[in-house]
Design a protein around this motif. Structure first.
Motif, PDB file in Angstrom:
ATOM      1  N   ILE A  17       0.858  -1.184   0.000  1.00  0.00           N
ATOM      2  CA  ILE A  17       0.000   0.000   0.000  1.00  0.00           C
ATOM      3  C   ILE A  17       0.896   1.237   0.000  1.00  0.00           C
ATOM      4  O   ILE A  17       1.730   1.406   0.886  1.00  0.00           O
ATOM      5  CB  ILE A  17      -0.949   0.033   1.213  1.00  0.00           C
ATOM      6  CG1 ILE A  17      -1.819  -1.228   1.258  1.00  0.00           C
ATOM      7  CG2 ILE A  17      -1.824   1.291   1.179  1.00  0.00           C
ATOM      8  CD1 ILE A  17      -2.753  -1.302   2.448  1.00  0.00           C
ATOM      9  N   GLU A  21      -2.237   5.718  -1.695  1.00  0.00           N
ATOM     10  CA  GLU A  21      -3.358   4.805  -1.438  1.00  0.00           C
ATOM     11  C   GLU A  21      -3.842   4.932   0.000  1.00  0.00           C
ATOM     12  O   GLU A  21      -5.045   4.907   0.260  1.00  0.00           O
ATOM     13  CB  GLU A  21      -2.950   3.372  -1.759  1.00  0.00           C
ATOM     14  CG  GLU A  21      -2.806   3.126  -3.244  1.00  0.00           C
ATOM     15  CD  GLU A  21      -2.201   1.784  -3.575  1.00  0.00           C
ATOM     16  OE1 GLU A  21      -2.619   1.205  -4.597  1.00  0.00           O
ATOM     17  OE2 GLU A  21      -1.293   1.315  -2.847  1.00  0.00           O
ATOM     18  N   TRP A  22      -2.905   5.086   0.950  1.00  0.00           N
ATOM     19  CA  TRP A  22      -3.319   5.286   2.343  1.00  0.00           C
ATOM     20  C   TRP A  22      -4.113   6.585   2.474  1.00  0.00           C
ATOM     21  O   TRP A  22      -5.093   6.649   3.219  1.00  0.00           O
ATOM     22  CB  TRP A  22      -2.115   5.294   3.290  1.00  0.00           C
ATOM     23  CG  TRP A  22      -1.725   3.929   3.769  1.00  0.00           C
ATOM     24  CD1 TRP A  22      -0.542   3.293   3.572  1.00  0.00           C
ATOM     25  CD2 TRP A  22      -2.524   3.024   4.550  1.00  0.00           C
ATOM     26  NE1 TRP A  22      -0.556   2.048   4.168  1.00  0.00           N
ATOM     27  CE2 TRP A  22      -1.757   1.865   4.772  1.00  0.00           C
ATOM     28  CE3 TRP A  22      -3.811   3.085   5.072  1.00  0.00           C
ATOM     29  CZ2 TRP A  22      -2.238   0.780   5.507  1.00  0.00           C
ATOM     30  CZ3 TRP A  22      -4.303   2.001   5.798  1.00  0.00           C
ATOM     31  CH2 TRP A  22      -3.515   0.868   6.008  1.00  0.00           C
ATOM     32  N   ALA A  77      -9.106  -1.083   4.201  1.00  0.00           N
ATOM     33  CA  ALA A  77      -8.031  -0.917   3.217  1.00  0.00           C
ATOM     34  C   ALA A  77      -8.098  -2.007   2.148  1.00  0.00           C
ATOM     35  O   ALA A  77      -8.021  -1.727   0.947  1.00  0.00           O
ATOM     36  CB  ALA A  77      -6.674  -0.924   3.912  1.00  0.00           C
ATOM     37  N   PRO A  99      -2.283  -2.294   8.702  1.00  0.00           N
ATOM     38  CA  PRO A  99      -1.739  -1.012   9.154  1.00  0.00           C
ATOM     39  C   PRO A  99      -0.537  -1.130  10.089  1.00  0.00           C
ATOM     40  O   PRO A  99       0.162  -0.146  10.310  1.00  0.00           O
ATOM     41  CB  PRO A  99      -2.914  -0.355   9.884  1.00  0.00           C
ATOM     42  CG  PRO A  99      -3.840  -1.453  10.238  1.00  0.00           C
ATOM     43  CD  PRO A  99      -3.540  -2.621   9.343  1.00  0.00           C
ATOM     44  N   GLU A 117       4.410   4.091   5.531  1.00  0.00           N
ATOM     45  CA  GLU A 117       3.580   4.692   4.492  1.00  0.00           C
ATOM     46  C   GLU A 117       2.296   5.284   5.085  1.00  0.00           C
ATOM     47  O   GLU A 117       1.817   6.326   4.630  1.00  0.00           O
ATOM     48  CB  GLU A 117       3.213   3.661   3.416  1.00  0.00           C
ATOM     49  CG  GLU A 117       4.392   3.046   2.702  1.00  0.00           C
ATOM     50  CD  GLU A 117       5.007   1.845   3.435  1.00  0.00           C
ATOM     51  OE1 GLU A 117       5.974   1.278   2.890  1.00  0.00           O
ATOM     52  OE2 GLU A 117       4.539   1.477   4.537  1.00  0.00           O
ATOM     53  N   LEU A 118       1.765   4.612   6.095  1.00  0.00           N
ATOM     54  CA  LEU A 118       0.564   5.104   6.776  1.00  0.00           C
ATOM     55  C   LEU A 118       0.887   6.368   7.563  1.00  0.00           C
ATOM     56  O   LEU A 118       0.140   7.344   7.520  1.00  0.00           O
ATOM     57  CB  LEU A 118      -0.007   4.009   7.679  1.00  0.00           C
ATOM     58  CG  LEU A 118      -1.217   4.368   8.534  1.00  0.00           C
ATOM     59  CD1 LEU A 118      -2.360   4.952   7.707  1.00  0.00           C
ATOM     60  CD2 LEU A 118      -1.687   3.132   9.303  1.00  0.00           C
ATOM     61  N   ALA A 121       1.236   9.215   5.184  1.00  0.00           N
ATOM     62  CA  ALA A 121      -0.079   9.647   4.701  1.00  0.00           C
ATOM     63  C   ALA A 121      -0.786  10.515   5.737  1.00  0.00           C
ATOM     64  O   ALA A 121      -1.351  11.562   5.411  1.00  0.00           O
ATOM     65  CB  ALA A 121      -0.941   8.431   4.357  1.00  0.00           C
TER      66      ALA A 121
END
Length: 138
Positions: A17, A21-22, A77, A99, A117-118, A121
């Motif tokens: 992801i 996308e997050w 997700a 996550p 990545e989360l 974001a």
């Protein structure tokens, strides 16, 4: 659909992801206050790392609350992206590893970190205010 299994070298799931996308996933959850509340608590933890038990004690909620909300974030997700499934150790679909990255497990206490990545974001979106960051220090 891609089936993602636990990586034996890291004991985690290599979840594909991206930051963008997050952002899309989190934007779609703006109305789900429980998922975002739990996510904010993980985000505010030092290094975005904690155990479900520590979060429960710190924020006065049952530790299961954080597990359920994390699972719901993972489900959301996977449903939104519709391109992979996380397959757990017993060949059943699982969601916690979407996550979170497992850092340590001892005596049924799981210490996990939000995926980078989360976190990126969340920061790009300005999802959680400076006021909430200050509260985490108190």
């Amino acid at each position: 659909m891609i089936k993602v299994r636990r990586n034996p070298l890291t004991n985690n799931y290599d979840v594909p992801i991206s930051v963008d996308e997050w952002i899309d996933i989190l934007s779609s959850l703006r109305e789900n206050s429980n998922i975002l509340d739990a996510l904010e608590k993980w985000y505010l933890a030092p290094g975005h790392t904690s155990s479900f038990k520590e979060l429960g004690l710190k924020w006065g909620k049952p530790h299961q609350y954080f597990g359920v909300q994390n699972m719901m974030l993972g489900q959301a997700a996977i449903k939104r992206l519709n391109r992979f499934a996380i397959i757990g150790d017993e060949d059943k679909e699982t969601f916690w590893g979407v996550p979170l990255i497992l850092i340590n497990q001892q005596h049924n206490v799981y210490t996990c970190r939000l995926r980078p990545e989360l976190v990126e974001a969340i920061e790009k979106m300005g999802l959680f205010s400076e006021n909430s960051k200050k509260q985490s220090v108190n």
